[in-house]
Design an enzyme around this catalytic site. Structure first.
Site, PDB file in Angstrom:
ATOM      1  N   GLU A 131      -6.513   0.977 -44.449  1.00  0.00           N
ATOM      2  CA  GLU A 131      -5.279   1.413 -45.105  1.00  0.00           C
ATOM      3  C   GLU A 131      -4.964   2.900 -44.936  1.00  0.00           C
ATOM      4  OE1 GLU A 131      -3.221  -0.674 -45.830  1.00  0.00           O
ATOM      5  OE2 GLU A 131      -4.302  -2.535 -46.274  1.00  0.00           O
TER       6      GLU A 131
ATOM      7  N   GLU B  96      -0.258  -7.703 -43.178  1.00  0.00           N
ATOM      8  CA  GLU B  96      -0.307  -7.507 -41.733  1.00  0.00           C
ATOM      9  C   GLU B  96      -0.859  -8.697 -40.961  1.00  0.00           C
ATOM     10  OE1 GLU B  96      -2.139  -6.028 -44.121  1.00  0.00           O
ATOM     11  OE2 GLU B  96      -4.146  -5.507 -43.430  1.00  0.00           O
TER      12      GLU B  96
ATOM     13  N   HIS C  72      -0.845  -1.717 -38.622  1.00  0.00           N
ATOM     14  CA  HIS C  72      -2.110  -2.452 -38.785  1.00  0.00           C
ATOM     15  C   HIS C  72      -2.507  -3.188 -37.500  1.00  0.00           C
ATOM     16  CE1 HIS C  72      -3.553  -1.992 -42.860  1.00  0.00           C
ATOM     17  NE2 HIS C  72      -2.405  -2.349 -43.411  1.00  0.00           N
TER      18      HIS C  72
ATOM     19  N   TYR D 294      -5.436   4.488 -49.409  1.00  0.00           N
ATOM     20  CA  TYR D 294      -4.160   4.669 -48.717  1.00  0.00           C
ATOM     21  C   TYR D 294      -3.822   6.154 -48.545  1.00  0.00           C
ATOM     22  CZ  TYR D 294      -2.829  -0.274 -49.357  1.00  0.00           C
ATOM     23  OH  TYR D 294      -2.765  -1.638 -49.306  1.00  0.00           O
TER      24      TYR D 294
ATOM     25  N   HIS E  58       4.380   0.221 -41.452  1.00  0.00           N
ATOM     26  CA  HIS E  58       3.014   0.105 -41.961  1.00  0.00           C
ATOM     27  C   HIS E  58       2.335  -1.180 -41.460  1.00  0.00           C
ATOM     28  CE1 HIS E  58      -0.177   0.721 -45.077  1.00  0.00           C
ATOM     29  NE2 HIS E  58      -0.226  -0.591 -45.005  1.00  0.00           N
ATOM     30  N   GLU E  59       2.995  -2.300 -41.675  1.00  0.00           N
ATOM     31  CA  GLU E  59       2.352  -3.569 -41.270  1.00  0.00           C
ATOM     32  C   GLU E  59       2.186  -3.639 -39.749  1.00  0.00           C
ATOM     33  OE1 GLU E  59       0.999  -4.672 -43.706  1.00  0.00           O
ATOM     34  OE2 GLU E  59       2.330  -3.973 -45.308  1.00  0.00           O
TER      35      GLU E  59
ATOM     36  N   ASP F 162     -10.412  -6.635 -55.020  1.00  0.00           N
ATOM     37  CA  ASP F 162      -9.018  -6.212 -55.174  1.00  0.00           C
ATOM     38  C   ASP F 162      -8.918  -4.880 -55.917  1.00  0.00           C
ATOM     39  OD1 ASP F 162      -8.247  -8.410 -53.808  1.00  0.00           O
ATOM     40  OD2 ASP F 162      -7.399  -9.487 -55.519  1.00  0.00           O
TER      41      ASP F 162
HETATM   42  N1  BES Z   1      -2.976  -5.142 -46.510  1.00  0.00           N
HETATM   43  C1  BES Z   1      -1.997  -4.745 -47.437  1.00  0.00           C
HETATM   44  C2  BES Z   1      -1.557  -5.820 -48.370  1.00  0.00           C
HETATM   45  C3  BES Z   1      -2.567  -6.234 -49.400  1.00  0.00           C
HETATM   46  C4  BES Z   1      -2.949  -5.366 -50.375  1.00  0.00           C
HETATM   47  C5  BES Z   1      -3.060  -7.515 -49.406  1.00  0.00           C
HETATM   48  C6  BES Z   1      -3.859  -5.778 -51.336  1.00  0.00           C
HETATM   49  C7  BES Z   1      -3.983  -7.932 -50.361  1.00  0.00           C
HETATM   50  C8  BES Z   1      -4.392  -7.049 -51.324  1.00  0.00           C
HETATM   51  C9  BES Z   1      -0.743  -4.243 -46.722  1.00  0.00           C
HETATM   52  O1  BES Z   1      -0.921  -3.754 -45.443  1.00  0.00           O
HETATM   53  C10 BES Z   1      -0.205  -3.095 -47.509  1.00  0.00           C
HETATM   54  O2  BES Z   1      -0.873  -2.116 -47.595  1.00  0.00           O
HETATM   55  N2  BES Z   1       0.983  -3.237 -48.046  1.00  0.00           N
HETATM   56  C11 BES Z   1       1.636  -2.213 -48.799  1.00  0.00           C
HETATM   57  C12 BES Z   1       2.695  -1.582 -47.928  1.00  0.00           C
HETATM   58  C13 BES Z   1       2.924  -0.133 -48.161  1.00  0.00           C
HETATM   59  C14 BES Z   1       1.704   0.724 -48.209  1.00  0.00           C
HETATM   60  C15 BES Z   1       3.898   0.377 -47.128  1.00  0.00           C
HETATM   61  C16 BES Z   1       2.241  -2.856 -50.009  1.00  0.00           C
HETATM   62  O3  BES Z   1       2.147  -4.083 -50.135  1.00  0.00           O
HETATM   63  O4  BES Z   1       2.771  -2.179 -50.863  1.00  0.00           O
HETATM   64 ZN    ZN Z   2      -1.787  -1.845 -45.354  1.00  0.00          ZN
END
Ligand code: BES
Ligand code: ZN
Length: 645
Positions: free
Chosen positions: A353, A306, A334, A416, A330-331, A408
């Site tokens: 999230e 995002e 954010h 989520y 989703h993005e 991480d």
């Molecule tokens: N902020 C996250 C991406 C992320 C996750 C960056 C972990 C660094 C470490 C992003 O908004 C996200 O949640 N992406 C999901 C999308 C889905 C939930 C629709 C993804 O990447 O799968």
């Molecule tokens: Zn996200």
């Protein structure tokens, strides 16, 4: 989700009581708001503004140049400024000193060198950069750090033209969660927000874009300037450089992509403006001016990221039929939850999230209807249940203790999907009208702030629970936030769209309906996922052949459906799917899509051999975090090639 398995050892360095160095024994209660993943002494100094002047050198895979930091001095007696770094080569630190004659003298300033040193490296957090700054009554300090990144910086990925699937090399940053410190020395904690300016120097034939004001008409001349006028946390500072072209999709939306993807991407993401309008109606004005999408090379480790004004999106969502655009919803969401109101520490990630998953489903419902929303919610719940079965109770809570761990590790389905269920629960209890109003006021109240779980809970208590007493108890909220599992009074999604699919699968498995006779012409991607995800543990070769002949799964254009099919290919040793499996693993770098495939392969000796062979080939296209995660899967514990020390 990507999960890393690197153990952390905290170092008690001589740099004072910064969060990351406080001893974290089992008994010490966790301190809300304290970021255990940053060395920065943010109670003494706060960085408020950055000025980057960087060259991106794709031949040597390094970024070098300088960052200027405007720093508010909170403690006049403080003598050390501590910044976060990881694998940075720091060549000089200077301070902009007022003329010694004081305020009556001319405002001429000079830059003077400051002594600095790097502390010992922590395997997860990197190194504290300690800069000596004498006590001062000055309200603002200006520091300039000259530095160079390392070719294996954890927050950067360098791709050759071929690896990027284009004609020019591609470089991009991924700063979440703590990647920013590997390409900028700064206070790398989401509790601190900065505005920034940047000048980026590149080769003449590529374009740079950032999570900032971008000028799609900027000439390709090797020098690009950016301004981010809104204060953002460090994990949202982003840069990408590649053979990028731009196509408008609306008055304030567009896509950047390599040429081969541009048209398809613009068509796939044509509904972005409708999504913004739906979101604005529900959650208040969009505060970031433009919303553009950058289509990443296939090796991008996430579905999307995002980065404000410019989401980074995996090309695996381009299915040709908009079936996977919930990632865009989703993005985009954010822009309210996460970017406008941010988590103060990684323990509070669910505020980013969980809220965003909830907002995403509201947007999907508004633009594509309730049926689609419900199917996606039901699939999300299935993933959550699967994940909960693997997680220890203490990791099933929304506000998670991440001390001594890589942040991480927080990216499980819990922040989520459980986060989303919590908001669905509140929504159901208070009703759409009251809950939407609450959300709008929440985004307004905390706009451009970073907040903790406890600050949210107080706001929730004051503005919802106490305003409508007897609706939801304090204990119920506590069970959601601090308790494991899914509380029994959760409001779970239901959909009849999956019953048709389950019936069809059942009839086929019972031998009652041949695959080619199943009436699938109205099925959407989510139903195909439901169809494949609930196949029995084993299928016969002739069953696999029958499915493949009827539905052409081995050549699906939908990366999610392909993923579900490839799990069956591995599990059932279906040879005709093998070539596709290997090409998929050698091109797609999205953790969510490939890690489960490696895990499945590792379940048999022959599969393990194949997994290691394919990984050896695929490794260079994977992002460093995904490389580490695959390492942890294919290299059995004890056999530790995966240490970067
Ligand atoms: N902020 C996250 C991406 C992320 C996750 C960056 C972990 C660094 C470490 C992003 O908004 C996200 O949640 N992406 C999901 C999308 C889905 C939930 C629709 C993804 O990447 O799968
Ligand atoms: Zn996200």
């Amino acid at each position: 989700m990507i999960r890393l398995c690197v153990a952390s050892v905290m170092l008690a360095g001589p740099i004072g009581a910064t969060a990351a160095t406080i001893a974290t024994g089992d008994l010490a209660p966790i301190q809300s708001g304290l970021d255990y993943h940053s060395f920065a002494n943010i109670d003494q100094f706060r960085v408020t503004r950055l000025e980057l002047d960087l060259r991106v050198d794709s031949t040597n895979k390094v970024v070098y140049g300088a960052v200027g930091l405007a720093i508010k001095r909170l403690d006049p007696s403080a003598t050390e400024l501590v910044l976060d770094t990881r694998d940075l080569d720091i060549t000089d630190v200077t301070e902009k000193a007022q003329d010694v004659l004081g305020a009556t003298a001319k405002t001429e300033t000079t830059w003077v060198s400051r002594p600095f040193h790097l502390e010992r490296k922590d395997p997860i957090l990197g190194q504290a950069l300690v800069i000596d700054l004498p006590p001062s009554k000055r309200a603002t300090e200006f520091i300039r750090v000259e530095y160079q990144t390392s070719p294996n910086a954890s927050g950067l990925q360098w791709l050759t033209a071929k690896q990027a699937g284009g004609h020019k090399p591609f470089m991009y940053t991924e700063s979440e969660a703590i990647g920013a410190r590997s390409w900028i020395p700064l206070q790398d904690t989401p509790g601190v927000r900065v505005t920034y300016k940047a000048t980026i120097h590149t080769d003449n034939d590529v374009r740079a874009v950032m999570s900032a004001q971008n000028d799609p008409k900027a000439k390709r001349n090797g020098e690009y300037t950016f301004v981010m006028p809104e204060a953002v946390p460090s994990y949202l500072i982003a840069l990408a450089v590649g053979d990028l072209e731009f196509k408008e999709t609306g008055p304030r939306t567009g896509v950047y992509a390599q040429k081969s993807m541009l048209k398809q991407a613009a068509a796939e993401f044509a509904d972005t403006e409708s999504m913004i309008q739906a979101a604005e109606k529900l959650f208040g004005p969009y505060r970031w001016d433009r919303y553009d999408i950058l289509v990443m090379p296939a090796s991008f480790p996430e579905g999307g990221m995002e980065n404000p004004r410019l989401s980074f999106i995996t090309p695996t969502v381009i299915a040709g039929d908009k079936s996977l655009v919930s990632v865009i919803a989703h993005e985009l969401a954010h822009s309210w939850s996460g970017n406008l109101v941010s988590n103060a520490t990684w323990r509070d990630l669910w505020l980013n999230e969980g809220f965003t998953d909830y907002l995403e489903s509201r947007i999907m419902k508004a633009v594509y209807g309730e049926r689609r929303e419900m199917m996606e919610l039901a699939l999300g719940l299935q993933s959550l249940r699967k994940n909960l079965a693997e997680l220890k109770p203490e990791d099933q809570v929304l506000a998670i203790d991440l001390r001594n761990r890589n942040p991480d590790e927080v990216f499980t389905e819990v922040p989520y999907e459980k986060g989303r269920l919590f908001l669905i629960y509140l929504d159901a209890k208070f009703g759409h009208d009251r809950f939407d109003e609450f959300l709008r006021s929440y985004f307004e109240h905390f706009s451009f702030k970073s907040i903790t779980t406890e600050e949210f809970l107080k706001y929730l208590q004051d503005n919802l629970l106490d305003r409508f007493p007897g609706t939801v108890s304090r204990d119920a909220v506590k069970a959601w936030v601090y308790g494991p599992g899914i509380p029994p009074d959760a409001v779970l999604p239901t959909t009849d769209a999956f019953a048709i699919v389950d019936d069809a699968r059942g009839a086929w498995l019972d031998g009652k309906t041949p695959a080619k006779n199943i009436d699938t012409h109205e099925w959407v991607a989510q139903q195909w996922l439901q169809f494949l995800n609930h196949m029995p543990a084993t299928l016969t070769t002739s069953q696999m052949v029958e499915l493949d002949q009827a539905f052409g799964f081995t050549h699906s254009a939908n990366a999610e459906i392909e993923h579900s099919w490839l799990l069956l290919v591995i599990r059932n040793h279906y040879q005709p799917g093998n070539v596709r499996l290997e090409t998929y693993l050698e091109t797609v770098g999205r953790g969510k899509l490939i890690l489960p495939l490696y895990k499945e392969m590792m379940k048999t000796p022959a599969g393990a051999v194949q997994a290691k062979r394919v990984f050896a080939l695929a490794r260079p296209v994977y992002h460093p975090t995904v490389q580490a995660a695959v390492d942890a899967i294919v290299t059995p514990a004890g056999d530790s090639e995966n240490s970067d020390e």
